[in-house]
Design a protein around this motif. Structure first.
Motif, short mmCIF file in Angstrom:
data_model
loop_
_atom_site.label_atom_id
_atom_site.label_comp_id
_atom_site.label_asym_id
_atom_site.label_seq_id
_atom_site.Cartn_x
_atom_site.Cartn_y
_atom_site.Cartn_z
N ALA A 18 42.02 30.84 35.35
CA ALA A 18 41.73 32.35 35.38
C ALA A 18 42.43 32.73 36.61
O ALA A 18 42.10 32.46 37.72
N GLY B 53 43.50 36.13 37.28
CA GLY B 53 43.30 37.73 37.65
C GLY B 53 42.91 37.82 39.12
O GLY B 53 42.54 37.03 39.96
N ARG B 54 43.18 39.28 39.88
CA ARG B 54 42.80 39.62 40.94
C ARG B 54 41.43 40.19 41.33
O ARG B 54 41.00 40.15 42.36
N ARG B 55 41.01 40.75 40.19
CA ARG B 55 39.65 41.54 40.19
C ARG B 55 38.48 40.35 40.52
O ARG B 55 38.35 39.33 39.71
N SER B 56 37.63 40.95 41.14
CA SER B 56 36.21 40.11 41.59
C SER B 56 35.03 40.95 41.09
O SER B 56 34.99 41.91 41.46
N LEU B 57 33.99 40.37 40.29
CA LEU B 57 32.81 41.04 40.13
C LEU B 57 31.97 41.31 41.18
O LEU B 57 31.20 42.20 41.46
N ILE C 10 29.95 43.85 32.27
CA ILE C 10 30.96 42.75 31.89
C ILE C 10 30.27 41.41 31.79
O ILE C 10 30.96 40.79 30.76
N THR D 135 30.40 38.92 28.45
CA THR D 135 30.78 37.47 28.52
C THR D 135 29.73 36.88 27.81
O THR D 135 29.78 35.75 27.12
N ASP E 121 38.40 36.97 36.48
CA ASP E 121 39.57 38.03 35.81
C ASP E 121 40.58 36.99 35.33
O ASP E 121 40.85 35.89 35.83
N SER E 122 41.12 37.21 34.31
CA SER E 122 42.17 36.41 33.74
C SER E 122 43.27 37.35 32.65
O SER E 122 42.85 38.45 32.48
N GLY F 111 41.38 38.61 29.84
CA GLY F 111 40.02 39.42 30.14
C GLY F 111 39.20 38.46 30.79
O GLY F 111 39.61 37.62 31.80
N TRP F 112 37.86 38.77 31.15
CA TRP F 112 36.91 38.14 31.99
C TRP F 112 36.45 36.96 31.11
O TRP F 112 36.05 37.08 30.11
#
Length: 273
Positions: free
Chosen positions: A83, A85-89, A104, A108, A174-175, A178-179
């Motif tokens: 994964a 992606g740059r976003r972090s929960l 989110i 999942t 993030d990917s 999607g998550w």
């Protein structure tokens, strides 16, 4: 990478991999970002003491729906989708988007729990999962009450599905697809248990974890999103807080946050019962 390089070397050749970053060591495994035919993947080697063996079976059963895809697996070696992606929960949760992060993770969990045509793998049960709590020393009176609630919930459960077993902010990434969940423990049990760990996360963010109103909102959101009984969601949250404290005690870690969370959750769980 030292010893880690020797550990990864046979699998680098076998699966035609090229290193794509520094190795990472966790308490349960060694990981290396790699490329296979130009595609970003992650090579994971479980340590002999790891409890994540059932998680490899669970990850394969999820088949990329809500979780990273398994590219190859053999014994304690796992090659999986990375994964990137740059976003972090965690960042989302601590910067005003806590409810968005919860939704989110609920989405999942819904994807992970969806029925599949293949028979599920044989996995440890919730009875085994709670063993550390059942056998915990009397370090704090709330632990015995957590254990009693866990027993009642497990004994009255009417479903058993493949659970992630360690769902939290740092295990949903993030990917481009999607998550996606990573690092499942692999547990067979009731769906309501799989959201229990959310009440103790983000890790180290006491103002969220110990906020009674936030716990109530969390329970309401996941119950609605996943069609769960709020009483059982809060009951499992209370029981799991005790289990987390028992694990801390086993590992010589201060269990304060888990115990305070259990004490905060207890009246909510009692009120929902």
């Amino acid at each position: 990478m030292g010893d880690a390089a020797a550990l990864f070397a046979p699998w680098m050749v076998r699966w035609r991999l090229v290193a794509d970053g520094a190795s990472i060591e966790t308490p349960t495994s060694n990981l290396l970002p790699v490329l296979q035919d130009g595609e970003p993947t992650m090579l994971k080697m479980l340590k002999p003491t790891s409890d994540e063996g059932p998680g490899i079976a669970a990850l394969g059963w999820f088949a990329g729906d809500g979780a990273v895809r398994v590219v190859a697996a053999e014994g304690d070696a796992l090659l999986m989708e990375r994964a990137i992606g740059r976003r972090s929960l965690t960042t989302m949760a601590v910067t005003g988007g806590d409810e968005d992060a919860i939704r989110i993770m609920a989405a999942t969990a819904k994807a992970l729990h969806a029925p599949r045509p293949a028979p599920p793998p044989e996995l440890p049960t919730l009875t085994r999962r709670f063993r550390a709590l059942y056998e915990a020393p009397p370090a704090h009176p709330v632990l015995a009450r957590c254990a009693a609630r866990a027993r009642r919930l497990v004994e009255t459960s009417r479903e058993s599905v493949v659970l992630h077993g360690d769902l939290h902010h740092e295990n949903v990434l993030d990917s481009p697809r999607g998550w996606l969940a990573i690092d499942p423990k692999g547990v067979a049990g009731e769906r309501a248990y799989d959201v229990a760990n959310l009440f103790l996360n983000p890790a180290g963010v006491d103002r969220l974890v110990l906020d009674r109103a936030r716990a109530q909102r969390l329970a309401a959101i996941v119950s609605e999103e996943l069609a769960l009984d709020p009483a059982r969601v809060l009951g499992f949250a209370f029981a799991h807080a005790g289990l987390s404290a028992a694990w801390c005690i086993e590992d010589g870690i201060d269990p304060r946050i888990a115990i305070e969370a259990a004490e905060m959750l207890e009246p909510l769980a009692a009120g929902a019962a």
